[in-house]
Design a protein around this motif. Sequence first.
Motif, PDB file in Angstrom:
ATOM      1  N   ALA A 100       3.569  -1.757  -2.739  1.00 29.36           N
ATOM      2  CA  ALA A 100       3.799  -2.034  -1.323  1.00 29.36           C
ATOM      3  C   ALA A 100       2.604  -2.695  -0.649  1.00 29.36           C
ATOM      4  N   LYS A 101       1.399  -2.416  -1.143  1.00 31.23           N
ATOM      5  CA  LYS A 101       0.176  -2.902  -0.492  1.00 31.23           C
ATOM      6  C   LYS A 101      -0.472  -4.059  -1.250  1.00 31.23           C
ATOM      7  N   GLN A 102       0.216  -4.646  -2.234  1.00 32.96           N
ATOM      8  CA  GLN A 102      -0.419  -5.637  -3.095  1.00 32.96           C
ATOM      9  C   GLN A 102      -0.931  -6.847  -2.331  1.00 32.96           C
ATOM     10  N   GLY A 103      -0.334  -7.151  -1.190  1.00 35.35           N
ATOM     11  CA  GLY A 103      -0.800  -8.282  -0.391  1.00 35.35           C
ATOM     12  C   GLY A 103      -2.213  -8.109   0.104  1.00 35.35           C
ATOM     13  N   ARG A 104      -2.663  -6.859   0.204  1.00 36.89           N
ATOM     14  CA  ARG A 104      -4.026  -6.594   0.671  1.00 36.89           C
ATOM     15  C   ARG A 104      -5.084  -6.970  -0.359  1.00 36.89           C
ATOM     16  N   PHE A 105      -4.675  -7.104  -1.631  1.00 41.58           N
ATOM     17  CA  PHE A 105      -5.641  -7.520  -2.643  1.00 41.58           C
ATOM     18  C   PHE A 105      -6.237  -8.887  -2.285  1.00 41.58           C
ATOM     19  N   GLY A 106      -5.359  -9.768  -1.844  1.00 38.81           N
ATOM     20  CA  GLY A 106      -5.803 -11.111  -1.484  1.00 38.81           C
ATOM     21  C   GLY A 106      -6.240 -11.951  -2.670  1.00 38.81           C
ATOM     22  N   THR A 107      -5.760 -11.607  -3.854  1.00 37.43           N
ATOM     23  CA  THR A 107      -6.245 -12.298  -5.059  1.00 37.43           C
ATOM     24  C   THR A 107      -5.137 -12.808  -5.967  1.00 37.43           C
ATOM     25  N   LEU A 108      -4.021 -12.107  -6.033  1.00 33.70           N
ATOM     26  CA  LEU A 108      -3.033 -12.373  -7.065  1.00 33.70           C
ATOM     27  C   LEU A 108      -2.299 -13.696  -6.843  1.00 33.70           C
ATOM     28  N   LYS A 109      -2.109 -14.426  -7.932  1.00 30.65           N
ATOM     29  CA  LYS A 109      -1.271 -15.619  -7.901  1.00 30.65           C
ATOM     30  C   LYS A 109       0.187 -15.250  -8.155  1.00 30.65           C
ATOM     31  N   GLY A 110       0.395 -14.240  -8.985  1.00 32.20           N
ATOM     32  CA  GLY A 110       1.730 -13.726  -9.230  1.00 32.20           C
ATOM     33  C   GLY A 110       1.946 -12.440  -8.453  1.00 32.20           C
ATOM     34  N   THR A 111       2.763 -11.531  -9.011  1.00 29.38           N
ATOM     35  CA  THR A 111       3.038 -10.263  -8.350  1.00 29.38           C
ATOM     36  C   THR A 111       2.323  -9.119  -9.069  1.00 29.38           C
ATOM     37  N   PHE A 112       2.204  -8.014  -8.359  1.00 26.94           N
ATOM     38  CA  PHE A 112       1.633  -6.805  -8.951  1.00 26.94           C
ATOM     39  C   PHE A 112       2.423  -6.406 -10.187  1.00 26.94           C
ATOM     40  N   ASP A 113       3.755  -6.407 -10.092  1.00 30.29           N
ATOM     41  CA  ASP A 113       4.581  -5.960 -11.212  1.00 30.29           C
ATOM     42  C   ASP A 113       4.401  -6.831 -12.449  1.00 30.29           C
ATOM     43  N   GLU A 114       4.186  -8.116 -12.262  1.00 27.61           N
ATOM     44  CA  GLU A 114       4.010  -9.003 -13.412  1.00 27.61           C
ATOM     45  C   GLU A 114       2.786  -8.605 -14.234  1.00 27.61           C
ATOM     46  N   SER A 115       1.733  -8.198 -13.546  1.00 26.74           N
ATOM     47  CA  SER A 115       0.538  -7.740 -14.264  1.00 26.74           C
ATOM     48  C   SER A 115       0.701  -6.315 -14.771  1.00 26.74           C
ATOM     49  N   PHE A 116       1.217  -5.427 -13.925  1.00 29.81           N
ATOM     50  CA  PHE A 116       1.363  -4.024 -14.295  1.00 29.81           C
ATOM     51  C   PHE A 116       2.243  -3.866 -15.527  1.00 29.81           C
ATOM     52  N   ASP A 117       3.313  -4.620 -15.588  1.00 27.70           N
ATOM     53  CA  ASP A 117       4.272  -4.462 -16.679  1.00 27.70           C
ATOM     54  C   ASP A 117       3.771  -5.008 -18.008  1.00 27.70           C
ATOM     55  N   ARG A 118       2.594  -5.610 -18.015  1.00 25.05           N
ATOM     56  CA  ARG A 118       1.987  -6.045 -19.280  1.00 25.05           C
ATOM     57  C   ARG A 118       1.020  -5.013 -19.824  1.00 25.05           C
ATOM     58  N   ILE A 119       0.710  -3.978 -19.044  1.00 20.90           N
ATOM     59  CA  ILE A 119      -0.262  -2.961 -19.441  1.00 20.90           C
ATOM     60  C   ILE A 119       0.455  -1.831 -20.174  1.00 20.90           C
ATOM     61  N   PHE A 120      -0.209  -1.295 -21.199  1.00 17.18           N
ATOM     62  CA  PHE A 120       0.313  -0.158 -21.950  1.00 17.18           C
ATOM     63  C   PHE A 120      -0.426   1.110 -21.524  1.00 17.18           C
ATOM     64  N   PHE A 121       0.252   2.250 -21.651  1.00 20.08           N
ATOM     65  CA  PHE A 121      -0.318   3.530 -21.249  1.00 20.08           C
ATOM     66  C   PHE A 121      -0.017   4.576 -22.315  1.00 20.08           C
ATOM     67  N   ASP A 122      -1.026   5.395 -22.643  1.00 19.19           N
ATOM     68  CA  ASP A 122      -0.757   6.453 -23.605  1.00 19.19           C
ATOM     69  C   ASP A 122      -0.411   7.763 -22.905  1.00 19.19           C
ATOM     70  N   LEU A 123       0.156   8.688 -23.673  1.00 21.02           N
ATOM     71  CA  LEU A 123       0.724   9.923 -23.123  1.00 21.02           C
ATOM     72  C   LEU A 123      -0.227  11.107 -23.246  1.00 21.02           C
ATOM     73  N   SER A 124      -1.529  10.842 -23.309  1.00 22.33           N
ATOM     74  CA  SER A 124      -2.501  11.920 -23.498  1.00 22.33           C
ATOM     75  C   SER A 124      -3.034  12.419 -22.155  1.00 22.33           C
ATOM     76  N   GLY A 125      -3.923  13.415 -22.239  1.00 22.26           N
ATOM     77  CA  GLY A 125      -4.708  13.833 -21.085  1.00 22.26           C
ATOM     78  C   GLY A 125      -4.151  14.986 -20.284  1.00 22.26           C
ATOM     79  N   PHE A 126      -2.848  15.227 -20.391  1.00 22.39           N
ATOM     80  CA  PHE A 126      -2.231  16.298 -19.623  1.00 22.39           C
ATOM     81  C   PHE A 126      -1.646  17.373 -20.543  1.00 22.39           C
ATOM     82  N   GLU A 127      -2.062  17.332 -21.788  1.00 18.39           N
ATOM     83  CA  GLU A 127      -1.708  18.311 -22.808  1.00 18.39           C
ATOM     84  C   GLU A 127      -0.202  18.583 -22.860  1.00 18.39           C
ATOM     85  N   GLY A 128       0.541  17.474 -22.887  1.00 17.63           N
ATOM     86  CA  GLY A 128       1.985  17.600 -23.025  1.00 17.63           C
ATOM     87  C   GLY A 128       2.698  18.058 -21.773  1.00 17.63           C
TER      88      GLY A 128
END
Length: 320
Positions: free
Chosen positions: A219-247
């Motif tokens: 919702a606030k991505q316009g405040r970045f003032g940097t992106l040429k594309g959208t937040f989702d276009e970058s976010f959806d290329r990132i991978f995340f692992d399922l660790s850290g919260f002990e299941g």
Amino acid sequence: MVIDFHHHFTPLDLVTREGFKPGEQRVLMQGGVPKFTIHERLYNMDMQLKDMEIAGVDLSVLTCNLGWDAPVADCRLINDKALEFQLANPKHFVGLAHGPVLEKAGLEEMARAVSQGLRGVTISSQVNGLPLDAKDLWPLYKMACDLDAVVFVHPVMVVQGYAFMKEYDLGRILGRELDLQAAVGRVIAGRVMEEFPALKIVFSHFGGGIAATKERLQAKQGRFGTLKGTFDESFDRIFFDLSGFEGGPIALQAAIAGIRHDRLVFATDYPQDFTGATTQSGKGVPDIRKYIELVRGSGLRQDEVDAILGGTAASLLKLR
């Protein structure tokens, strides 16, 4: 096939150099705050293999707790030891390369280790206090793209810039998660993902639980003032692992709700989690198998479950 993308080891040589005796469990301190807990499972690989069999984990991705802020010589030792374990147990271990990435020699060491067989590189969510969008780190991203090597982001061992996190061990408990969320935000807002379209990057700990704040970022991505594309276009290329919260089922459900399923990879943070070494949850190695079943019972399609548990990781690591 079940692949644990977040699995630690520490060569015994480095443990003893820090003044620890084999079999001893103690917290390593840095600057008066806890850094991490050293214990036998970190360097006893026979014990690790037995635990993996109990847990139902087929293959684990090795990173070293002492590697993210180590000099080149120590990183070479870590990388060579990871290669040794990988060659001795190719069906059960693969390693990621460590190196002081702000130094040319550090990047050269990472490239050497990858060329000899390690399956990617790893950095922390801060590098000498620098955020991950700092131009000083762009040579690392270029190198990773040139090598087609995945970049795994672990929480920085001792967070900087969060003064209120110094007491009560909050730096390790909350500071690391805040820093991971900030790191994800910065690689997007700082246009790392746009500048390096071939970059394959995996953030640990669900990105610090970033699924819970993703809607605000959208919702606030316009405040970045940097992106040429959208937040989702970058976010959806990132991978995340399922660790850290002990299941934790809440963390898992939040991730499933807020992150593309083909961007999630199974992980445990063993042996710091699921062994009782650093947590008071009462969970042990058999609870990793329960976590796997929790993923299988999450309501996702079978192909999505298979991808999370191993398929996506196998692709990132270029496993046959």
